[in-house]
Design an enzyme around this catalytic site. Structure first.
Site, short mmCIF file in Angstrom:
data_model
loop_
_atom_site.label_atom_id
_atom_site.label_comp_id
_atom_site.label_asym_id
_atom_site.label_seq_id
_atom_site.Cartn_x
_atom_site.Cartn_y
_atom_site.Cartn_z
N ILE A 19 0.13 2.44 0.53
CA ILE A 19 1.49 2.65 1.03
C ILE A 19 2.46 1.94 0.09
O ILE A 19 2.25 0.78 -0.27
CB ILE A 19 1.65 2.10 2.46
CG1 ILE A 19 0.72 2.85 3.42
CG2 ILE A 19 3.10 2.20 2.93
CD1 ILE A 19 0.69 2.26 4.82
N GLY A 20 3.49 2.65 -0.30
CA GLY A 20 4.54 2.05 -1.12
C GLY A 20 5.84 2.78 -0.85
O GLY A 20 5.90 4.01 -0.98
N THR A 40 -0.75 1.36 -8.58
CA THR A 40 -1.40 2.41 -7.80
C THR A 40 -1.84 3.52 -8.74
O THR A 40 -1.18 3.79 -9.74
CB THR A 40 -0.46 2.98 -6.72
OG1 THR A 40 -0.09 1.95 -5.81
CG2 THR A 40 -1.11 4.10 -5.93
N CYS A 54 -3.13 -2.39 -6.14
CA CYS A 54 -2.28 -3.17 -5.23
C CYS A 54 -2.49 -4.67 -5.41
O CYS A 54 -2.24 -5.45 -4.48
CB CYS A 54 -2.51 -2.76 -3.79
SG CYS A 54 -2.15 -1.01 -3.50
N GLY A 58 5.56 -2.82 -3.99
CA GLY A 58 4.14 -2.92 -4.23
C GLY A 58 3.80 -3.14 -5.69
O GLY A 58 4.67 -3.40 -6.54
#
Length: 215
Positions: A150-151, A81, A180, A78
């Protein structure tokens, strides 16, 4: 110290206070090695961090707009964040050899886990083609915003890193990055949507939804 929560496998822990990001990285790396060696059980670790920006393997310098908080290279997939107080980060360390060795299916299950947890608060979380994370429509504001990121990273088929769900963070802190890599949509939280859930209630929802997805 961490308060263990007995819910069977995997083991669950809820961290007390704010966990420095570098401490979390070191602990995850140690736990992943132990899971690979067969000396530790799988773990879901729920934490909050001090205000922090983290860069995934796809992050570009342009995505860091204002480095007002400490910046870390996370090593996960990713882009950029934010982590901070009021956001529940769930670090998921699973032995994927026991779960089919399918990273795409694993990420899909993380998404489903978040969607089902949000539904417990009557919030409809959704996937979006070409966008990572979980999205909600804020009809009052006429927007579509990201509520969870989500990563993941997988090392010799053991997962680490995981998810971050916005409960009641300072949404202004996201302004220091392009979250992101997506600039045309914003971010939101449960409290922004009018759901005044406590962190303990969110934890209970995550724990309750886990078995529906991961068994």
């Amino acid at each position: 110290m961490n308060a263990p929560v007995a819910t069977g496998l995997p083991h669950w822990e809820v961290a007390e206070g704010l966990v420095p990001y570098e401490t979390a990285l070191a602990r995850m790396e140690e736990r992943v090695a132990a899971i690979r060696a067969g000396t530790a059980e799988e773990l879901v670790w729920l934490v909050e961090h001090p205000p922090t920006y983290t860069a995934g393997t796809s992050a570009t310098p342009e995505g860091l707009v204002d480095p007002r908080f400490p910046v870390f290279r996370a090593g996960r997939g990713g882009q950029w964040t934010y982590h901070g107080p009021g956001q529940r980060t769930g670090y998921v360390m699973l032995d994927l050899t026991r779960r089919g060795r399918d990273v795409r299916a694993y990420v899909h299950n993380l998404e489903e886990w978040l969607i089902r947890a949000l539904w417990r608060f009557n919030v409809r979380g959704e996937r979006r083609e070409g966008r990572v994370g979980i999205w909600v429509e804020d009809r009052a504001r006429g927007t579509e915003d990201k509520i969870a990121a989500i990563g993941v990273r997988v090392t010799r088929w053991v997962s680490w890193h995981g998810v971050a769900l916005n409960v009641d963070p300072d949404l202004g802190h996201f302004g220091g990055i392009v979250p992101c890599g997506i600039s045309q949509h914003g971010v939101t939280s449960l409290h922004r949507l009018g759901v005044l859930a406590t962190m303990e209630e969110v934890d209970a929802a995550l724990m309750g939804a886990w078995g529906e997805v991961f068994g």
